[in-house]
Design a protein around this motif. Structure first.
Motif, PDB file in Angstrom:
ATOM      1  N   LEU A   1       0.789  -1.293   0.009  1.00 51.46           N
ATOM      2  CA  LEU A   1       0.159  -0.053   0.153  1.00 51.46           C
ATOM      3  C   LEU A   1       0.865   1.235  -0.220  1.00 51.46           C
ATOM      4  CD1 LEU A   1      -2.642  -1.052   2.539  1.00 51.46           C
ATOM      5  CD2 LEU A   1      -2.928  -1.076   0.346  1.00 51.46           C
ATOM      6  N   PHE A   2       0.033   2.545   0.008  1.00 52.22           N
ATOM      7  CA  PHE A   2       0.691   3.770  -0.094  1.00 52.22           C
ATOM      8  C   PHE A   2       1.001   4.127   1.606  1.00 52.22           C
ATOM      9  CE2 PHE A   2       0.387   8.318  -0.353  1.00 52.22           C
ATOM     10  CZ  PHE A   2       1.477   8.385  -1.256  1.00 52.22           C
ATOM     11  N   VAL A   3       2.051   3.782   1.813  1.00 48.32           N
ATOM     12  CA  VAL A   3       2.617   4.024   3.378  1.00 48.32           C
ATOM     13  C   VAL A   3       3.720   5.129   3.309  1.00 48.32           C
ATOM     14  CG1 VAL A   3       3.458   3.054   5.381  1.00 48.32           C
ATOM     15  CG2 VAL A   3       2.025   1.808   3.523  1.00 48.32           C
ATOM     16  N   ASN A   4       3.650   5.896   4.399  1.00 48.61           N
ATOM     17  CA  ASN A   4       4.769   7.207   4.654  1.00 48.61           C
ATOM     18  C   ASN A   4       4.741   8.160   3.469  1.00 48.61           C
ATOM     19  OD1 ASN A   4       5.192   5.622   7.024  1.00 48.61           O
ATOM     20  ND2 ASN A   4       6.678   4.556   6.274  1.00 48.61           N
ATOM     21  N   GLU A   5       3.745   8.440   2.664  1.00 50.83           N
ATOM     22  CA  GLU A   5       3.934   9.084   1.645  1.00 50.83           C
ATOM     23  C   GLU A   5       4.601   8.333   0.447  1.00 50.83           C
ATOM     24  OE1 GLU A   5       4.596  13.010   2.484  1.00 50.83           O
ATOM     25  OE2 GLU A   5       2.913  13.224   4.061  1.00 50.83           O
ATOM     26  N   ASN A   6       4.990   7.236   0.549  1.00 53.84           N
ATOM     27  CA  ASN A   6       6.033   6.574  -0.305  1.00 53.84           C
ATOM     28  C   ASN A   6       5.189   5.318  -0.636  1.00 53.84           C
ATOM     29  OD1 ASN A   6       8.209   8.365  -0.600  1.00 53.84           O
ATOM     30  ND2 ASN A   6       8.328   7.924   1.397  1.00 53.84           N
ATOM     31  N   ILE A   7       5.241   5.047  -2.045  1.00 54.03           N
ATOM     32  CA  ILE A   7       4.697   3.399  -2.355  1.00 54.03           C
ATOM     33  C   ILE A   7       6.028   2.548  -2.591  1.00 54.03           C
ATOM     34  CG2 ILE A   7       4.704   3.824  -4.643  1.00 54.03           C
ATOM     35  CD1 ILE A   7       1.995   2.480  -4.789  1.00 54.03           C
ATOM     36  N   CYS A   8       5.633   1.308  -2.109  1.00 51.04           N
ATOM     37  CA  CYS A   8       6.894   0.377  -2.334  1.00 51.04           C
ATOM     38  C   CYS A   8       7.090   0.111  -3.798  1.00 51.04           C
ATOM     39  CB  CYS A   8       6.443  -0.856  -1.797  1.00 51.04           C
ATOM     40  SG  CYS A   8       6.333  -0.747   0.010  1.00 51.04           S
TER      41      CYS A   8
ATOM     42  N   ASN B   1      28.134  16.391  14.367  1.00 45.84           N
ATOM     43  CA  ASN B   1      27.027  16.849  13.377  1.00 45.84           C
ATOM     44  C   ASN B   1      26.303  15.636  13.147  1.00 45.84           C
ATOM     45  OD1 ASN B   1      25.721  18.414  11.112  1.00 45.84           O
ATOM     46  ND2 ASN B   1      26.598  16.927   9.905  1.00 45.84           N
ATOM     47  N   VAL B   2      25.060  15.686  13.115  1.00 47.42           N
ATOM     48  CA  VAL B   2      24.136  14.554  12.840  1.00 47.42           C
ATOM     49  C   VAL B   2      23.252  14.775  11.542  1.00 47.42           C
ATOM     50  CG1 VAL B   2      22.017  13.325  13.771  1.00 47.42           C
ATOM     51  CG2 VAL B   2      23.455  14.217  15.323  1.00 47.42           C
ATOM     52  N   THR B   3      23.459  13.719  10.526  1.00 48.48           N
ATOM     53  CA  THR B   3      22.913  13.775   9.351  1.00 48.48           C
ATOM     54  C   THR B   3      21.767  12.638   9.235  1.00 48.48           C
ATOM     55  OG1 THR B   3      24.982  14.373   8.446  1.00 48.48           O
ATOM     56  CG2 THR B   3      23.206  13.663   6.617  1.00 48.48           C
ATOM     57  N   PRO B   4      20.473  13.120   9.322  1.00 45.93           N
ATOM     58  CA  PRO B   4      19.572  12.101   9.347  1.00 45.93           C
ATOM     59  C   PRO B   4      19.424  11.366   7.924  1.00 45.93           C
ATOM     60  CG  PRO B   4      18.584  14.149   9.345  1.00 45.93           C
ATOM     61  CD  PRO B   4      20.001  14.274   9.774  1.00 45.93           C
ATOM     62  N   VAL B   5      19.131  10.243   7.778  1.00 43.86           N
ATOM     63  CA  VAL B   5      18.685   9.606   6.496  1.00 43.86           C
ATOM     64  C   VAL B   5      17.417   8.963   6.705  1.00 43.86           C
ATOM     65  CG1 VAL B   5      19.533   7.849   4.799  1.00 43.86           C
ATOM     66  CG2 VAL B   5      21.033   8.855   6.195  1.00 43.86           C
ATOM     67  N   SER B   6      16.621   9.253   5.851  1.00 50.38           N
ATOM     68  CA  SER B   6      15.096   8.826   5.690  1.00 50.38           C
ATOM     69  C   SER B   6      14.835   8.052   4.497  1.00 50.38           C
ATOM     70  CB  SER B   6      13.986  10.119   5.776  1.00 50.38           C
ATOM     71  OG  SER B   6      14.097  10.765   4.797  1.00 50.38           O
ATOM     72  N   VAL B   7      13.576   7.682   4.333  1.00 46.60           N
ATOM     73  CA  VAL B   7      13.114   7.059   3.026  1.00 46.60           C
ATOM     74  C   VAL B   7      13.432   7.609   2.013  1.00 46.60           C
ATOM     75  CG1 VAL B   7      10.583   7.491   3.500  1.00 46.60           C
ATOM     76  CG2 VAL B   7      11.374   5.417   2.401  1.00 46.60           C
ATOM     77  N   ASN B   8      13.203   8.961   1.895  1.00 44.99           N
ATOM     78  CA  ASN B   8      13.322   9.829   0.803  1.00 44.99           C
ATOM     79  C   ASN B   8      14.869   9.786   0.216  1.00 44.99           C
ATOM     80  OD1 ASN B   8      10.803  10.801   1.098  1.00 44.99           O
ATOM     81  ND2 ASN B   8      11.442  12.311   2.481  1.00 44.99           N
ATOM     82  N   GLU B   9      15.701   9.438   1.024  1.00 45.42           N
ATOM     83  CA  GLU B   9      17.238   9.445   0.495  1.00 45.42           C
ATOM     84  C   GLU B   9      17.440   7.788   0.151  1.00 45.42           C
ATOM     85  OE1 GLU B   9      16.861  11.161   3.785  1.00 45.42           O
ATOM     86  OE2 GLU B   9      16.616  12.823   2.545  1.00 45.42           O
ATOM     87  N   LEU B  10      16.964   7.093   1.155  1.00 47.27           N
ATOM     88  CA  LEU B  10      17.050   5.560   1.024  1.00 47.27           C
ATOM     89  C   LEU B  10      16.155   4.999   0.978  1.00 47.27           C
ATOM     90  CD1 LEU B  10      19.748   3.891   1.326  1.00 47.27           C
ATOM     91  CD2 LEU B  10      19.504   3.723   3.715  1.00 47.27           C
TER      92      LEU B  10
END
Length: 100
Positions: A30-37, A64-73
């Motif tokens: 399904l469409f989850v986290n505003e991203n579809i698989c 420094n903290v660099t977050p990585v989310s589903v948009n990048e990965l």
């Protein structure tokens, strides 16, 4: 002593019935986290690996903290995890904090 062995055996047996699973396996379709698989046929290795450059540690805390989310990965989608790259200068620190 036999009671301890019995208790350990019983706990081992009980733990073998425990299982970890995705509480909602339908979210993979399904469409989850505003991203579809992604379609498994078009998945590439880069969906699961991202090179994150060094962060700028020239600041008051020396970190420094660099977050990585589903948009990048994209491989993180529906896994319920997040990643971050932490960079420290010599004697740099990240102050104690919480993530509510």
């Amino acid at each position: 002593m036999k009671a301890i062995y019995f208790l350990v055996g019983l706990l081992t047996l009980a733990s073998s019935f425990a299982s970890a699973y995705d509480p909602s396996p339908l979210q993979d379709f399904l469409f989850v986290n505003e991203n579809i698989c992604k379609d498994p046929k078009v998945v590439v290795a880069e969906d699961f690996f991202k090179h994150v450059d060094l962060g700028n540690v020239v600041n008051k805390l020396g970190s420094n903290v660099t977050p990585v989310s589903v948009n990048e990965l994209p491989g993180l989608n529906t896994l319920g995890i997040s990643l971050a790259r932490l960079d420290f200068a010599p004697k740099g620190l990240i102050p104690p904090h919480t993530h509510p």
